[in-house]
Design a protein around this motif. Sequence first.
Motif, mmCIF file in Angstrom:
data_model
loop_
_atom_site.group_PDB
_atom_site.id
_atom_site.type_symbol
_atom_site.label_atom_id
_atom_site.label_comp_id
_atom_site.label_asym_id
_atom_site.label_seq_id
_atom_site.Cartn_x
_atom_site.Cartn_y
_atom_site.Cartn_z
ATOM 1 N N GLU A 17 0.805 -1.217 0.000
ATOM 2 C CA GLU A 17 0.000 0.000 0.000
ATOM 3 C C GLU A 17 0.839 1.268 0.000
ATOM 4 O O GLU A 17 0.310 2.363 -0.220
ATOM 5 C CB GLU A 17 -0.916 0.006 1.232
ATOM 6 C CG GLU A 17 -1.959 -1.124 1.220
ATOM 7 C CD GLU A 17 -2.842 -1.085 2.442
ATOM 8 O OE1 GLU A 17 -2.550 -0.271 3.359
ATOM 9 O OE2 GLU A 17 -3.827 -1.853 2.496
ATOM 10 N N ARG A 18 2.147 1.158 0.236
ATOM 11 C CA ARG A 18 2.998 2.342 0.249
ATOM 12 C C ARG A 18 3.354 2.820 -1.156
ATOM 13 O O ARG A 18 3.925 3.901 -1.310
ATOM 14 C CB ARG A 18 4.306 2.044 0.996
ATOM 15 C CG ARG A 18 4.105 1.553 2.427
ATOM 16 C CD ARG A 18 5.436 1.297 3.078
ATOM 17 N NE ARG A 18 5.282 0.720 4.409
ATOM 18 C CZ ARG A 18 6.286 0.516 5.249
ATOM 19 N NH1 ARG A 18 7.507 0.837 4.901
ATOM 20 N NH2 ARG A 18 6.069 -0.003 6.446
ATOM 21 N N LEU A 19 3.064 2.035 -2.168
ATOM 22 C CA LEU A 19 3.506 2.350 -3.521
ATOM 23 C C LEU A 19 3.001 3.714 -3.977
ATOM 24 O O LEU A 19 3.755 4.497 -4.578
ATOM 25 C CB LEU A 19 3.048 1.253 -4.487
ATOM 26 C CG LEU A 19 3.430 1.468 -5.954
ATOM 27 C CD1 LEU A 19 4.943 1.573 -6.110
ATOM 28 C CD2 LEU A 19 2.885 0.330 -6.820
ATOM 29 N N ALA A 66 2.966 14.979 -0.784
ATOM 30 C CA ALA A 66 4.235 14.267 -0.889
ATOM 31 C C ALA A 66 5.396 15.129 -0.396
ATOM 32 O O ALA A 66 6.338 14.623 0.215
ATOM 33 C CB ALA A 66 4.476 13.843 -2.336
ATOM 34 N N VAL A 67 5.340 16.450 -0.648
ATOM 35 C CA VAL A 67 6.389 17.349 -0.164
ATOM 36 C C VAL A 67 6.421 17.343 1.367
ATOM 37 O O VAL A 67 7.492 17.295 1.982
ATOM 38 C CB VAL A 67 6.156 18.781 -0.696
ATOM 39 C CG1 VAL A 67 7.144 19.758 -0.073
ATOM 40 C CG2 VAL A 67 6.281 18.819 -2.205
ATOM 41 N N LEU A 68 5.254 17.373 1.995
ATOM 42 C CA LEU A 68 5.182 17.365 3.459
ATOM 43 C C LEU A 68 5.666 16.040 4.028
ATOM 44 O O LEU A 68 6.351 16.006 5.059
ATOM 45 C CB LEU A 68 3.751 17.647 3.913
ATOM 46 C CG LEU A 68 3.192 19.038 3.572
ATOM 47 C CD1 LEU A 68 1.728 19.134 3.967
ATOM 48 C CD2 LEU A 68 3.995 20.124 4.257
ATOM 49 N N VAL A 69 5.329 14.938 3.380
ATOM 50 C CA VAL A 69 5.777 13.622 3.853
ATOM 51 C C VAL A 69 7.295 13.522 3.770
ATOM 52 O O VAL A 69 7.962 13.025 4.680
ATOM 53 C CB VAL A 69 5.099 12.500 3.043
ATOM 54 C CG1 VAL A 69 5.714 11.137 3.392
ATOM 55 C CG2 VAL A 69 3.594 12.473 3.324
ATOM 56 N N ALA A 100 4.182 12.834 9.273
ATOM 57 C CA ALA A 100 3.567 11.515 9.109
ATOM 58 C C ALA A 100 2.357 11.602 8.185
ATOM 59 O O ALA A 100 1.556 12.548 8.267
ATOM 60 C CB ALA A 100 3.149 10.953 10.463
ATOM 61 N N GLU A 101 2.226 10.626 7.312
ATOM 62 C CA GLU A 101 1.167 10.643 6.302
ATOM 63 C C GLU A 101 -0.222 10.648 6.938
ATOM 64 O O GLU A 101 -1.140 11.308 6.426
ATOM 65 C CB GLU A 101 1.332 9.424 5.392
ATOM 66 C CG GLU A 101 0.404 9.407 4.204
ATOM 67 C CD GLU A 101 0.691 8.233 3.284
ATOM 68 O OE1 GLU A 101 -0.008 8.120 2.263
ATOM 69 O OE2 GLU A 101 1.599 7.440 3.593
ATOM 70 N N GLU A 102 -0.377 9.970 8.086
ATOM 71 C CA GLU A 102 -1.705 9.892 8.699
ATOM 72 C C GLU A 102 -2.144 11.207 9.331
ATOM 73 O O GLU A 102 -3.301 11.350 9.740
ATOM 74 C CB GLU A 102 -1.734 8.779 9.748
ATOM 75 C CG GLU A 102 -0.700 8.908 10.841
ATOM 76 C CD GLU A 102 0.593 8.192 10.499
ATOM 77 O OE1 GLU A 102 1.390 7.948 11.433
ATOM 78 O OE2 GLU A 102 0.795 7.864 9.311
ATOM 79 N N ARG A 103 -1.235 12.182 9.435
ATOM 80 C CA ARG A 103 -1.606 13.488 9.991
ATOM 81 C C ARG A 103 -2.073 14.467 8.911
ATOM 82 O O ARG A 103 -2.384 15.611 9.218
ATOM 83 C CB ARG A 103 -0.409 14.093 10.730
ATOM 84 C CG ARG A 103 0.066 13.305 11.929
ATOM 85 C CD ARG A 103 1.314 13.911 12.532
ATOM 86 N NE ARG A 103 1.091 15.283 12.934
ATOM 87 C CZ ARG A 103 2.072 16.142 13.234
ATOM 88 N NH1 ARG A 103 3.335 15.739 13.152
ATOM 89 N NH2 ARG A 103 1.798 17.381 13.602
#
Length: 369
Positions: free
Chosen positions: A99-101, A332-335, A340-343
């Motif tokens: 799922e990370r793809l 994607a820039v923030l990650v 964290a992606e869930e935030r």
Amino acid sequence: MTINLLGTLSQALDGHFADMAATAVADTQGSTRRAIDAVVPVLLGGLVRLGTGPAGAGAVIDLLQRTDPGPGTSELPQGIDTGTLMTTGRTLLSSLFGERLGAITEALAARHSLATSTVGGVLALAAPLLSGKLKALIAERQLDAAGLGQLLAEQKPSLAGALPAGLPGLLGLDGLTASVGTTAADASERIHAIAPDLPPDSPSPPLLRRWLPWIIVLLVLLMALTQLRQCGTGTTAIGIVPPPAAPAPAQPPAAPASTMPQAAARPAPVRLYFDVASVSVPDDSELQLQAVIDYATAHPDARIAISGFHDKTGNSDRNAALARDRAKSVKAVLVLAGIAEERIDLEKPLESTGYTSDREARRVEVTVR
């Protein structure tokens, strides 16, 4: 002798592959070349994560056998079916990243200012060729699971320098940089190698040198006092001047109340403006988002909302998809910056109303909550 898999796999994608990939993903040679350079460390990172994880290198060998990546030569056959190659590649990518793809693809596209479709296509094309190259190397070196595991573990230092910040976490290699650091035990051994005659528990020589003069003075004074007592009452007493007391350390002045640090204020919403029909983030996006990144880093409970906007003219479905892809590029820039992606919440694309220019319809807004 350690094998540099990063260099070996990069060489496998030279020459004809770049031409074939540019045609398959319908992008320029320059953009495709940048995508190739970006995906090689990511694909190797996926193999390293799998091969050094709980399942061990046997999982990598099983994956190569199940997907049949091909001969693994650096020369591609003329007229190769790119559709079949991409199908095999997507199977490999799904096994490596799961799922990370999607997040990995978006992060690479944002990092290198590339279209998401270009990065996704090059990943799918490169995966079977690089896996085939690794399969050929395993056969050539006659590596078993243990030998392959050691080879993959040896790639971590080169990966630590090749992967941009944020990507090791997306790949599941959070401890990548720590694995190439120096331990405290290593540092202790280096210290004793430099000064082998100094026992581990001996006092520091500089401290002894500091007090030695005063000890000598004290001994001389005690000897003088002893001699004076032996001289009788007719002897004239000699005054003894004690050593000067060390001055008390100066206390630093108290900071004025006006200079005391204040709690960081919640940053204002940030607007990023995109080019026509483009999903590549502006060049200064990370700079514009720095206040948001700093605040979110200092406040782990804060959430970030990203909204893409679009024009109300033309095909509404296409406009909404474009706005959504732009929002994903900003995410994607923030990650990559460590959020964290869930935030991060992606809100539905919004139709711009009351704007004064088409530029306003090509914006993405980032708000801290």
